[in-house]
Design an enzyme around this catalytic site. Sequence first.
Site, PDB file in Angstrom:
ATOM      1  N   GLU A  46      38.863   8.149  76.360  1.00  0.00           N
ATOM      2  CA  GLU A  46      38.851   8.053  74.906  1.00  0.00           C
ATOM      3  C   GLU A  46      37.420   8.064  74.366  1.00  0.00           C
ATOM      4  O   GLU A  46      36.544   7.356  74.867  1.00  0.00           O
ATOM      5  CB  GLU A  46      39.559   6.761  74.490  1.00  0.00           C
ATOM      6  CG  GLU A  46      39.631   6.527  72.995  1.00  0.00           C
ATOM      7  CD  GLU A  46      40.376   5.256  72.637  1.00  0.00           C
ATOM      8  OE1 GLU A  46      40.741   5.085  71.469  1.00  0.00           O
ATOM      9  OE2 GLU A  46      40.603   4.412  73.545  1.00  0.00           O
ATOM     10  N   LYS A 116      44.640  10.006  66.946  1.00  0.00           N
ATOM     11  CA  LYS A 116      45.245   8.730  67.344  1.00  0.00           C
ATOM     12  C   LYS A 116      46.093   8.194  66.187  1.00  0.00           C
ATOM     13  O   LYS A 116      45.637   8.116  65.044  1.00  0.00           O
ATOM     14  CB  LYS A 116      44.152   7.734  67.714  1.00  0.00           C
ATOM     15  CG  LYS A 116      44.634   6.448  68.393  1.00  0.00           C
ATOM     16  CD  LYS A 116      43.438   5.649  68.887  1.00  0.00           C
ATOM     17  CE  LYS A 116      43.833   4.417  69.667  1.00  0.00           C
ATOM     18  NZ  LYS A 116      42.635   3.705  70.196  1.00  0.00           N
ATOM     19  N   CYS A 152      45.307   6.062  74.132  1.00  0.00           N
ATOM     20  CA  CYS A 152      45.166   4.627  74.414  1.00  0.00           C
ATOM     21  C   CYS A 152      46.261   3.792  73.745  1.00  0.00           C
ATOM     22  O   CYS A 152      47.374   3.716  74.246  1.00  0.00           O
ATOM     23  CB  CYS A 152      43.772   4.156  74.014  1.00  0.00           C
ATOM     24  SG  CYS A 152      43.287   2.603  74.838  1.00  0.00           S
ATOM     25  N   SER A 295      16.403 -22.642  88.491  1.00  0.00           N
ATOM     26  CA  SER A 295      16.230 -24.092  88.425  1.00  0.00           C
ATOM     27  C   SER A 295      16.605 -24.826  89.694  1.00  0.00           C
ATOM     28  O   SER A 295      16.322 -26.022  89.825  1.00  0.00           O
ATOM     29  CB  SER A 295      17.086 -24.640  87.278  1.00  0.00           C
ATOM     30  OG  SER A 295      18.470 -24.501  87.601  1.00  0.00           O
ATOM     31  N   GLY A 296      17.285 -24.143  90.603  1.00  0.00           N
ATOM     32  CA  GLY A 296      17.866 -24.831  91.748  1.00  0.00           C
ATOM     33  C   GLY A 296      19.298 -25.246  91.506  1.00  0.00           C
ATOM     34  O   GLY A 296      19.944 -25.835  92.380  1.00  0.00           O
ATOM     35  N   SER A 300      21.975 -20.694  87.420  1.00  0.00           N
ATOM     36  CA  SER A 300      20.877 -19.733  87.558  1.00  0.00           C
ATOM     37  C   SER A 300      20.942 -19.030  88.903  1.00  0.00           C
ATOM     38  O   SER A 300      20.580 -17.853  89.019  1.00  0.00           O
ATOM     39  CB  SER A 300      19.527 -20.421  87.364  1.00  0.00           C
ATOM     40  OG  SER A 300      19.293 -21.417  88.333  1.00  0.00           O
ATOM     41  N   ASN A 376      14.976 -31.827  74.905  1.00  0.00           N
ATOM     42  CA  ASN A 376      15.038 -30.427  74.492  1.00  0.00           C
ATOM     43  C   ASN A 376      13.665 -29.764  74.456  1.00  0.00           C
ATOM     44  O   ASN A 376      13.559 -28.528  74.553  1.00  0.00           O
ATOM     45  CB  ASN A 376      15.709 -30.304  73.125  1.00  0.00           C
ATOM     46  CG  ASN A 376      17.201 -30.562  73.185  1.00  0.00           C
ATOM     47  OD1 ASN A 376      17.809 -30.476  74.257  1.00  0.00           O
ATOM     48  ND2 ASN A 376      17.799 -30.891  72.055  1.00  0.00           N
ATOM     49  N   THR A 400      21.687 -18.144  81.364  1.00  0.00           N
ATOM     50  CA  THR A 400      22.526 -18.524  82.499  1.00  0.00           C
ATOM     51  C   THR A 400      23.561 -19.599  82.174  1.00  0.00           C
ATOM     52  O   THR A 400      24.069 -20.253  83.076  1.00  0.00           O
ATOM     53  CB  THR A 400      21.631 -19.023  83.659  1.00  0.00           C
ATOM     54  OG1 THR A 400      20.898 -20.171  83.225  1.00  0.00           O
ATOM     55  CG2 THR A 400      20.652 -17.950  84.108  1.00  0.00           C
ATOM     56  N   GLU A 405      29.848 -25.051  79.273  1.00  0.00           N
ATOM     57  CA  GLU A 405      28.714 -25.619  78.545  1.00  0.00           C
ATOM     58  C   GLU A 405      28.592 -25.019  77.148  1.00  0.00           C
ATOM     59  O   GLU A 405      28.304 -25.732  76.175  1.00  0.00           O
ATOM     60  CB  GLU A 405      27.440 -25.395  79.353  1.00  0.00           C
ATOM     61  CG  GLU A 405      27.434 -26.168  80.666  1.00  0.00           C
ATOM     62  CD  GLU A 405      26.316 -25.751  81.611  1.00  0.00           C
ATOM     63  OE1 GLU A 405      26.192 -26.384  82.670  1.00  0.00           O
ATOM     64  OE2 GLU A 405      25.585 -24.800  81.287  1.00  0.00           O
ATOM     65  N   LYS A 524      25.845 -22.728  67.389  1.00  0.00           N
ATOM     66  CA  LYS A 524      25.025 -22.353  68.541  1.00  0.00           C
ATOM     67  C   LYS A 524      25.521 -21.044  69.154  1.00  0.00           C
ATOM     68  O   LYS A 524      24.736 -20.151  69.473  1.00  0.00           O
ATOM     69  CB  LYS A 524      25.059 -23.446  69.610  1.00  0.00           C
ATOM     70  CG  LYS A 524      24.271 -24.694  69.299  1.00  0.00           C
ATOM     71  CD  LYS A 524      24.258 -25.595  70.528  1.00  0.00           C
ATOM     72  CE  LYS A 524      23.439 -26.845  70.289  1.00  0.00           C
ATOM     73  NZ  LYS A 524      23.373 -27.687  71.510  1.00  0.00           N
TER      74      LYS A 524
END
Length: 555
Positions: A46, A116, A152, A295-296, A300, A376, A400, A405, A524
């Site tokens: 499409e 369509k 479609c 960061s470990g 990430s 922060n 990441t 979160e 956010k």
Amino acid sequence: MISDHFRLAVAQLNPTVGDVAGNADLVRKARRKAAEEGADLVLSSELVLAGYLPEDLVLKRAFVRRCMDAAEELARETADGGPALVIGTPWRGSDEKVYNAVVLLDAGEVRAVRYKYDLPNYSVFDEKRVFESGPLPGPVDFRGVRIGLPICEDIWNDEVCECLEETGAELLLVPNGSPYWENRAEERLQVVVSRVVQTGLPLVYCNQLGGQDELVFDGGSFALQGDRSLAFQMPQFETALGISDWKRDGETWICEQGETVKLPDLDEANWRACVLGLGDYVKKNGFPGVVLGLSGGIDSAICAAMAVDALGPDKVHAIMLPYRYTSEDSIKDAAECAAALGIRYDTLPISEPVEGFRSTLSGLFEGTNEDTTEENLQSRARGVILMAVSNKFGHMVMTTGNKSEMSVGYATLYGDMNGGYNPIKDLYKTQVYHLAAWRNENMPAGMLGPGGEVIPSNIITKVPTAELRENQTDQDSLPPYDLLDDILECLVEEEMSVSEIEKRGHDRALIHRIEHLLYIAEYKRRQAPPGVKITERNFGKDRRYPITNRFRDRS
């Protein structure tokens, strides 16, 4: 004229939205390869000339004209006696309205145009905004074969295919732009089965491949015989040209020969979707690679692994940004992860910039207690440094944060949310852990990273923490992720009421708290970078909640 046999090539291509010349070249190359295979007809996806989803580009007359010019140029090239083409493109009709169209190009001409009929206007789709709905289509004549060309969404309801069958179609060829989410392939198959049962006609389903912003098109093109049996199955997450041979058997057509491949399981499909989405976003937007803070921690680490699988280790730059709360374990784990992936790894301590911010603010903050404000500052210092590296060397900053979160606002604006793209944006934390362990034990085809343990086991097993204060863990602020994710899936994916969720065994006060956090974090999420859509309800095109919102479910 074709009498009783023809060879079909299904071109599963990866177009780029807006790159009309480049997309036309993809079709051109597929046609050349199909000609070498002796194909009579090439079917593509499409709006392949525009790329899908083109969104408001369709409102630009110059863009539609360029797509139509490219289609007409490809039509002229079919005068060479090679395969005909069925391609999708925006098309301005004689009524000056713009349609989502499919055109049949053969013998040097645009032999047929079909529009369509059923324009989707839900989930990630907004086609009624930019296209006009066409009339119910009839079949087109291709060298003596009457072919139906539903587009479609036209096969997701019965009206178009019923009309095509009643007006004499012998075979249905369907160009699609169907994006990936979990178990989507099975959903498509059931729709196609319904249309084949309804019409008795074989149906060829050609789907787009590739990443487009937050959407990933997974390919997986296939065909069913008129008796509902599988005629062929093409791969997911790979460009491909599928060749199949068809013969007339009485009043219908049968696929005599077509290759069938095994589709990946859910874990592999999710991994490959994240990798394909990230890789195409980086490459199609012209970035030389990515940079991320390593960061470990688990998020990430899995993002770094996905980036290496998508781009190769030479295009991934990891930076450890330690502060006083960063543990020796995290420093060790990050270094081991970078070594396992074979990527560049630098350490840039953030003590000086953080203390500089604190010093600047000390007079204004005098007499107040330390809280998340000071925490922060660490995240924002890291964000500034990563963006500076990006500006200097051109690599895109990869964010990441996972869906758990992002749902509850456990992320810092202008800090760890800085960046251009997030491959795990639509994966809950429990899914992140599961996929990290899965990748350590599996090496999907086509990945550019190494096999074996690419994410150190200690990263997967240790207690998750943002390390923004002494002895911090995620569960200081959040419930255990298995509980959190179940509540979030009820609220986000299922839109369940608090009472319904409570019946699953969750504490009512906790549900109220999570619902409140979900709503107040909307501002956010509006400022977060795009990321791969994996679930049916991602934060982006799928879920459109107001930022200013006082509703709370207290029923």
